[in-house]
Design an enzyme around this catalytic site. Structure first.
Site, PDB file in Angstrom:
ATOM      1  N   CYS A   1      11.032 -72.459   1.747  1.00 39.45           N
ATOM      2  CA  CYS A   1       9.995 -73.508   1.575  1.00 39.45           C
ATOM      3  C   CYS A   1       8.577 -73.491   1.534  1.00 39.45           C
ATOM      4  O   CYS A   1       7.887 -73.848   0.528  1.00 39.45           O
ATOM      5  CB  CYS A   1      10.029 -74.800   2.745  1.00 39.45           C
TER       6      CYS A   1
ATOM      7  N   HIS B   1       8.798 -77.062   8.317  1.00 40.08           N
ATOM      8  CA  HIS B   1       8.939 -77.247   6.975  1.00 40.08           C
ATOM      9  C   HIS B   1       7.606 -76.939   6.310  1.00 40.08           C
ATOM     10  O   HIS B   1       6.852 -77.798   6.461  1.00 40.08           O
ATOM     11  CB  HIS B   1       9.803 -78.303   6.746  1.00 40.08           C
TER      12      HIS B   1
ATOM     13  N   GLN C   1      14.900 -75.107  -3.659  1.00 43.63           N
ATOM     14  CA  GLN C   1      14.810 -73.874  -2.981  1.00 43.63           C
ATOM     15  C   GLN C   1      16.220 -73.443  -2.640  1.00 43.63           C
ATOM     16  O   GLN C   1      16.405 -72.119  -2.312  1.00 43.63           O
ATOM     17  CB  GLN C   1      13.949 -73.817  -1.487  1.00 43.63           C
TER      18      GLN C   1
END
Lengths: 107, 232
Positions: free
Chosen positions: B25, B168, B19
């Site tokens: 994410c 995340h 990324q």
């Protein structure tokens, strides 16, 4: 607790600083890192040293994993979170999300 | 349930992606889940476009104004599935390549949809249910607290304490029955998680974390998606 990867060649804080410098050089070469000024370089080295200490703490807290230097070792935890994560942690179901059916797990 | 299971062995997982310096994410977790579901529906593994989500998905939480998917500033997999459902699907990676920035305009081309969402759902916190959904429906979009991931190099992560504040988005692709835990001096089952920081990070781009205690919140936000077969 002695990290097999780091061989202490001189005693005391000076020795540790020397070793951290060595680690930082390897880190910069491995991840292709360069910094725009000496000031920025020194700042990143300080962050890197703090992250080495964090890695050692994580190693103690998480002994079944291996913790050490990664490509994020010159970032503070907040820079790391702000730049490389990105989850908006709102635990709320959008309209179309349903609860997954309970599946058999015994066979 | 099998003792060990890994969708990579069944060809349902694309290569590890990166990324870059972008808080996207959530888009990689979303595409990973839909890539797997689309593989189950079509037996074709197609890499899907995160950049379409970064540029075009501004889906908001209906009950929380301002909590919207926002490119490199963050998003949520469930909202991204909602967007994909409404937009009709996602394009191929190669037709809408990833740039890692969110300054570009949306270049979504409806005629080039490669995979579509039929529906998505949230799996309960129960680890057996998570494993069953993984085996039955393909890789799962999950969230985790990444505090230990900044220094993770390999092995099975099983920290004594870890925050469950989720920050995340990653992809659950399998689980193993026996990762050795020195402190517990026994084999521990673990989850296999695909991350989006490139192959040079962690265990070839993957993260292994032990099962059993919702460590780092790994069981807290799990979504499964079903794909429809599209021809493009």
């Amino acid at each position: 607790a002695e990290d097999p990867l780091i061989k202490q060649v001189v005693d005391g804080a000076e020795g540790e600083a020397l070793t951290d410098h060595h680690h930082f050089s390897i880190f910069k070469r491995k991840f292709g890192k360069s910094y725009a000024s000496q000031e920025e370089h020194d700042h990143r080295f300080k962050v890197f040293r703090a992250n080495l200490r964090r890695a050692r703490r994580h190693q103690k807290l998480d002994p079944s994993a291996v913790h050490g230097v990664t490509q994020f070792s010159d970032l503070t935890p907040s820079e790391f979170r702000r730049t490389y994560l990105g989850l908006r942690s709102k635990l709320r179901l959008p309209k179309d999300a349903t609860q997954a059916p309970i599946l058999p797990t015994d066979s | 349930l099998p003792a060990d299971f890994d969708w990579r062995d069944h060809g349902a997982v694309t290569g590890v992606k990166n990324q870059g310096s972008c808080g996207s994410c959530w888009s990689f977790s979303t595409t990973g889940a839909l890539e797997g579901a689309n593989f189950l529906a079509t037996e074709k593994l197609v890499s899907l476009s995160e950049q379409q989500l970064v540029d075009c998905d501004h889906e908001c939480d209906p009950e929380e104004p301002g909590s919207c998917d926002s490119g490199c500033n963050g998003g949520l997999m469930n909202s991204a599935f909602e967007y994909t459902l409404k937009a009709g699907g996602l394009m191929r990676e190669e037709d809408y390549p990833y740039t890692g920035t969110d300054r570009g305009a949306c270049k979504f081309d409806k005629s080039k949809i490669a995979a579509s969402v039929a529906n998505f759902s949230v799996v309960t916190l129960d680890e057996d249910q998570i494993a069953a959904n993984l085996v039955k429906n393909g890789p799962l979009a999950i969230a985790i607290n990444a505090v230990f991931m900044q220094t993770y190099v390999g092995g099975v992560s099983c920290p004594y304490i870890c925050s469950r504040r989720l920050d995340h988005g990653v992809l659950l692709v399998g689980y193993g029955s026996a990762g050795y835990s020195a402190v517990r001096m026994k084999e521990k089952p673990y989850w296999i998680i695909k991350n989006s920081w490139g192959e040079s990070w962690g265990d070839g781009g993957y993260y292994k974390i032990c099962r059993g205690r919702n460590i780092c919140g790994v069981d807290s936000m799990v979504s499964t998606v079903a794909a429809v077969q599209t021809s493009s």
